[in-house]
Design an enzyme around this catalytic site. Structure first.
Site, PDB file in Angstrom:
ATOM      1  N   ALA A 158       0.750  -1.232   0.043  1.00 19.68           N
ATOM      2  CA  ALA A 158      -0.091   0.193  -0.102  1.00 19.68           C
ATOM      3  C   ALA A 158       0.805   1.158   0.071  1.00 19.68           C
ATOM      4  CB  ALA A 158      -0.750   0.139   1.277  1.00 19.68           C
ATOM      5  N   LYS A 159       0.472   2.281  -0.752  1.00 20.32           N
ATOM      6  CA  LYS A 159       1.252   3.717  -0.690  1.00 20.32           C
ATOM      7  C   LYS A 159       0.573   4.280   0.318  1.00 20.32           C
ATOM      8  CE  LYS A 159       2.926   5.597  -4.359  1.00 20.32           C
ATOM      9  NZ  LYS A 159       4.184   5.436  -4.463  1.00 20.32           N
ATOM     10  N   ILE A 160       0.659   4.019   1.660  1.00 19.41           N
ATOM     11  CA  ILE A 160       0.343   4.653   2.816  1.00 19.41           C
ATOM     12  C   ILE A 160       1.286   5.711   3.021  1.00 19.41           C
ATOM     13  CG2 ILE A 160      -0.107   4.476   5.288  1.00 19.41           C
ATOM     14  CD1 ILE A 160      -0.881   1.469   4.670  1.00 19.41           C
TER      15      ILE A 160
END
Ligand code: PPE
Length: 322
Positions: A158-160
């Site tokens: 995830a591109k958190i």
């Protein structure tokens, strides 16, 4: 860096650039509780085209799912349309696109369910991320003293936003040491990825890249694997050690912002010929043709922004030639 534009899209409205602000007490700002995408659009003969828009919109939704957002205000198709609208409204050809789905209106008890997700999309003209000369000369990197995420500590698929201080630590250290980029090892000591790019190694005509388990599933990475395979190269996903980088014929990195860039030097060791090597060059060339709409074989990867424009209003008939 000129990040100005006319409008930023916020929750369904195009807001003037200067007015696109959020409140200090937005939990996303305090906890990195947001997920984002990095996307590029390119000027082509048929107008601006967004590269792999569908895949990026879907990855944004996947990031939100991993982060734990249960209800999202938009689906992937609506996000894609909002992105087209933002590119169009700003009138850019080449631009970088940054959608951010962020926790707002609650969530102070460290619980995603306490708040809700808001979406904003900015676009700006972002040139060569790793420098003008990088394409041919390649860039210099070091192996970072910071370790990449352990996959049960941060969620690497995830591109958190809150994942990225790990990249900031590494990149800042590398740049202060005089390098251009940091290569990060995973907790087991194998090569993982760079701060904002995936990594590939070329040896004796074969291409190696780390497996996906603990890295971001790069959309450029996947595109390059397809291009390289179509060019006749064998691409192998396997664990790579630090010393395998040192003895490589070529090493290159890939990402939306960076595109395809060769590494000329790693940890003060020259890699191959000390500039972007021939295999990297051949893949780079196809990639650049593809993103500019010059390679019909990959046209399906481009989403032409103008095509979905509503029919233009006819020119005012009173404006006849005198
Ligand atoms: N790994 C990481 C950690 C990463 O952030 C990116 C993208 C990639 C790999 C490559 O993924 P893709 O863009 O799908 O090929 N990094 C984004 C953010 C860079 C930034 O400085 O911000 C990007 O390239 O847009």
């Amino acid at each position: 860096m000129g990040m100005e534009s006319k409008f930023i899209w916020m929750d369904g409205e195009l807001i003037e650039f200067e007015k696109a602000t959020i409140h200090f007490l937005t939990p996303a700002l305090h906890y990195g509780a947001a997920v984002f995408e990095g996307i590029r659009a390119y000027a082509t003969d048929k107008g601006p085209a967004v590269f792999r828009l569908k895949e990026h919109a879907e990855r944004l939704i996947d990031s939100a799912q991993v982060f734990g957002f249960r209800e999202l205000p938009y689906d992937a198709a609506e996000i894609a349309e909002a992105i087209r609208q933002t590119v169009r409204a700003n009138g850019f050809g080449d631009c970088y696109i940054r959608p951010l789905l962020y926790l707002t209106g609650g969530g102070w008890n460290l619980n995603v369910d306490g708040g809700k997700a808001s979406l904003a999309i900015a676009v700006w003209e972002w040139g060569n991320y790793l420098g003008e000369e990088a394409l041919e000369k390649g860039i210099r990197a070091n192996v970072s003293s910071f370790t990449r995420h352990q996959p049960n500590v941060m969620m690497t698929k995830a591109k958190i936003a809150g994942n990225y201080p790990n990249s900031i630590l590494a990149k800042t250290e590398s740049v202060r040491l005089g390098f251009d980029e940091a290569i990060m090892l995973n907790p087991q000591g194998f090569v993982a990825e760079c701060t904002g790019e995936n990594i590939f190694v070329v040896r004796e005509g074969r291409i190696f890249t780390p497996p996906l388990a603990d890295i971001l599933e790069g959309i450029t990475r996947e595109s390059l694997i397809t291009i390289a395979t179509d060019l006749g190269f064998k691409v192998i996903e396997t664990l790579i050690s630090r010393d395998q980088l040192y003895v490589a014929d070529e090493v290159f990195v890939s990402g939306t912002a960076a595109e395809v860039i060769g590494l000329s030097e790693i940890d003060f060791r020259k890699i191959g010929g000390g500039k972007t090597g021939p295999v990297t060059r051949s893949i780079q060339k196809v990639f650049h043709d593809v993103i500019r709409g010059k390679d019909p074989a990959y046209d399906g990867w481009l989403d032409y922004v103008e095509i979905s424009l509503p029919v233009k209003v006819a020119v005012d008939s009173s404006a006849k030639l005198l």
